[in-house]
Write an enzyme that holds these catalytic residues in place. Sequence first.
Site, PDB file in Angstrom:
ATOM      1  N   ASP A   1      45.628  40.732  32.800  1.00 29.57           N
ATOM      2  CA  ASP A   1      44.694  40.272  33.826  1.00 29.57           C
ATOM      3  C   ASP A   1      44.090  41.513  34.473  1.00 29.57           C
ATOM      4  OD1 ASP A   1      43.401  39.206  36.160  1.00 29.57           O
ATOM      5  OD2 ASP A   1      44.732  37.470  36.071  1.00 29.57           O
TER       6      ASP A   1
ATOM      7  N   ARG B   1      47.976  29.701  46.842  1.00 33.40           N
ATOM      8  CA  ARG B   1      48.299  29.007  45.591  1.00 33.40           C
ATOM      9  C   ARG B   1      49.115  29.884  44.641  1.00 33.40           C
ATOM     10  NH1 ARG B   1      43.590  29.810  46.076  1.00 33.40           N
ATOM     11  NH2 ARG B   1      43.096  30.562  43.999  1.00 33.40           N
TER      12      ARG B   1
ATOM     13  N   LYS C   1      47.243  41.999  39.690  1.00 34.94           N
ATOM     14  CA  LYS C   1      47.910  40.701  39.605  1.00 34.94           C
ATOM     15  C   LYS C   1      48.992  40.678  38.535  1.00 34.94           C
ATOM     16  CE  LYS C   1      44.451  37.453  41.387  1.00 34.94           C
ATOM     17  NZ  LYS C   1      43.615  36.267  41.067  1.00 34.94           N
TER      18      LYS C   1
ATOM     19  N   CYS D   1      10.276  27.376  42.111  1.00 31.02           N
ATOM     20  CA  CYS D   1       9.347  27.033  43.193  1.00 31.02           C
ATOM     21  C   CYS D   1      10.013  26.132  44.230  1.00 31.02           C
ATOM     22  CB  CYS D   1       8.089  26.364  42.624  1.00 31.02           C
ATOM     23  SG  CYS D   1       8.389  24.749  41.881  1.00 31.02           S
TER      24      CYS D   1
END
Length: 1106
Positions: A554, A565, A578, A682
């Site tokens: 990672d 979490r 990590k 736009c």
Amino acid sequence: MADQDSRLYLRSLLSLILGVGCYALLGGALLYVLRRKRRAGAVAEEEEEQVSEKTLLIKEMGDQSVSLMKLETEVATDKNLTTGQDMELEENGSKPQEIDEDLHSRQLAVYGRETMRRLFASNVLISGLNGLGSEIAKNIVLAGVKSLTLHDEADVEIWDLSSNFFFSEDDIGKNRALACVQKLHDLNNNVMISTITDKLSKEHLSKFQAVVFTDASLEETIEYDEFCHNHQPPIAFIKSEVRGLFGSVFCDFGPEFTVFDVDGEEPHTGIVASISNDNPAAVYCIDDERLEFQDGDLVIFSEVDGMNELNDGKPRKVKNVRPYSFTLEEDTTNFGRYERGGIVTQVKLPKVLQFKPLKVALKEPGDFLLSDFSKYDRSPLLHLAFQALEKFRCDLGRFPVSGSEEDAQRLIDLVTNINLNLGEGKLEKIDHKLLQHFASGSRAILNPMAAMFGGIVGQEVVKACSGKFHPLFQFFYFDSVESLPVEPLDADDLKPLNCRYDAQISVFGSKLQKKLEEAKVFMVGSGALGCEFLKNLTLMGACCGQNGKLTLTDDDVIEKSNLSRQFLFRDWNIGQAKSTVAAASASLINPAIHVEALQNRASPETEDVFNDAFWESLSVVINALDNVNARMYMDMRCVYFQKPLLESGTLGAKCNTQMVIPHLTENYGASRDPPEKQAPMCTVHSFPHNIDHCLNWARSEFEGLFEKTPSEVNNFLSNPVQYGLSMRSSGDAQARDLLERVYECLEKERCETFQDCIKWARLKFEDYFANRVKQLTFTFPEDSITSTGTPFWSAPKRFPRPLQFSSSDPGHLQLIMAASILRAESFGISVPDWGKNPKMLAVVVDSVVISDFEPKKDAKILTDETATTLTAASIDDADVIEDLITKLEACAKRLPPGFQMNPIHFEKDDDTNYHMDFIAGLANMRARNYSIPEVDKLKAKFIAGRIIPAIATSTALATGLVCLELYKVLSGGHKREDYRNTFANLALPLFSIAEPVAPKEIKHRDMKWTVWDRWIIEGNLTLRELLKWLSDKGLNAYSISCGTSLLYNSLFTRHSDRLEKKIVDLAREVAKVEVPTYRRHLDVVVACEDDEDNDIDVPLISIYFR
């Protein structure tokens, strides 16, 4: 008064020292005094600097200096008073717990503030700290409740170590609840953790909003549930068990439980195009997006012109819903005639549920929540099996022995007797084999099952405490018997070995345990999914053998928002890699795991790290990723090397899992979600009609003003000559636009003081929210008609109104403050303290002179919805570019030596950096222009920051399900029908489990192949030999490529010269491909036709030339 307080403080301190005899305390007090002295000196220096700043400001402001000095005195007094009050509130404990939005941002995106507040005020009890209890506790603590009480009378056994990640071998013999306390507290120190280690009484339950039982007898739980059901107010009661590969949940939230939000989704909306004067009325909406209404939904109308009667806020029922229309159960015959406009919004009403108590529900279970429709008849049988197991334990005082046919038969007899007593409701058939599996593994709590049910039950606790999402009503049963090895298990293989994996061995046998320990696993990602997977793998014993290895990679670092979490991380790990921290934490759970932590992104650039030898050694690959591109790459590599890939993902309360098994299932890339619909340029820039458009525009402006333009300035200043040559070479509208931005930044709008920054911010406000709107409405007045004769300002366009700046408007002033501070940061200008004080800032802002604006008659405003750029090309671009380069070169000479700007990269998770203050303020002012409802900074962060909603419960569920599949992969020999893909939504709750789809099969003559096949040719072939090899199979190759280069095409006659060359040499010459020394082969992609000129998709061809 101050002196008296000081004397009291010293007297108390001396008494404490004498009473306790603690010399360290005296040292601490002296250190406190020293710090106070040092701080006083620092404050004096700071005050001196501030005086200099204020003197300068006063000189510049002239007559307004007196009012500024007066304001400064008032603000300082207010600040002192406020600080004192805040301290008093905190000391008294009366100040309510604040939601840490940096920590809980992903969870807030799922639940919202009100649900979080209810959670933070809730007290929860968990009885039974086995593997299941610990998983539930982890999820509840991460979610954040006021308090969690743990009840358990049992002590830790070696049997517990395979399912409870809080326990270590040192905890064996300790009380299970006490052994969990500190590690649970470390997950979230805002949650008060307490324990009960003796017998639980009904009176204990009175102080809780929800109670969970995982290891109590049926008799006890019936008694507890009756108390909770009849308590005023009712206490939510949840009973859950995991028995081997079987699990159950029962919920009773009382006689009447109100669900405030059934599904957690935003109310659906539509933009009205027309409404008829009929009974019933027909409503048509614009075809930008399909309507998500369903027949029977209630809706309200707003902003309807003409038919004003519908703007009364009254909910109305819809029917006959079509993609862009519906009928309204309303007689609009006598209503005003519809003219234009209108928003229709779904109304979400609360739902009241009436739960049965457990004693009644056991006899009258009602409908079971299904998960796997191939097992639609399982739940009624498992309903009896769990009751029979309770009777078995009550009679014999133990669980059935694993592998014992006698105990299994005794349990089958109990189920049969219970079934016979059901009378007319009895089951016609009882599956003896299923009950044998149930009995054999019933003592074990498997970690994947505990993780899965920990996610489900944790979510039910959140529902009970908050009324958010629909509760499970009332029974849920699940099994995964297909996870068992294909070969029958021998009773001797199931016997305990007096090791931490004994529970798992009692279900799967020691042979599969050995395969788990010797597995070589590659896991990509160590975020939320990765932490859960690591915990599961270590408890299962995966990669813990002598030859086992887990490779974890990672490239990300830990941020504060991860901590709600990603439970293997702590606040002191913020900023660290990590993978490294996660691997270290996994080793604490099970020291036997062999894990290597890397910080490499799995991508084509790292194929020298993750080379052929590495891939060929793997047993399985587990994805723990958060983006589709990385998933697609890993899928491609797994297909290439024929490796199983276990895939999963979450989105709020939803999760999915997909098993990618070589030659059995389709690969991940075989099906993809359609791309998200993007609003036309736009619309975002001139005609927004929802807050998302405003926020996307604001994010774009932030990046343009504070990141892209300063970077472009630095590019110019680092080498003005080369930059000028590059712009001349481009010579297009984009180059002209970049030069105009750089010139504007360095010459017209260059800032040297903070006052310049304030002036710039005020002028930007006027430009964005007054002048541009005046120009737009001048070019397209409210009564404009298009070339087709329809009103220009018809839905979804909203006619804008210019804003009048007012320093007394907090929204206006907050935006000016954020813009000024960011502008100062980009120019390296220090921000004075008064710059963050609204009252003092307002004085300076009001002194800025604003010129009158005159709209241009020839202004060009983009209205083409297919356009991709706002800058129109012009025939005189080259002349303008030349003029701008000349001006910039002159401007550069006037800058201080070494001048550089500071590009600001958007960071959504730091509430002190003013990034979101600017973006939210900019978007909300634009929303005011167009009468679009505004949003708070948190909601703005979700949209502009593109935050993916995430909660711990759905992550736990997904990883538990994946690890149940891991047993099958490592065991080997399973058919496709044994594997399971899952989609789940814990909010509803909904479980949709099904076998994976088979790979698409291609047939040609007597051959057939799928995406999993690769044709291997041995030898150093020439191009002609390869064409002959294919021709012998009835395939006519017309194109051969390597990488992105074309080696051969039958249409190019000059390619005939290449026929006698070796494929490897051609790849080296044409594609510039050098095959690494560690690789024996070269891959080529071939396009073929059969003899009837039909295209045939052939597999990748690998030529093994070494």
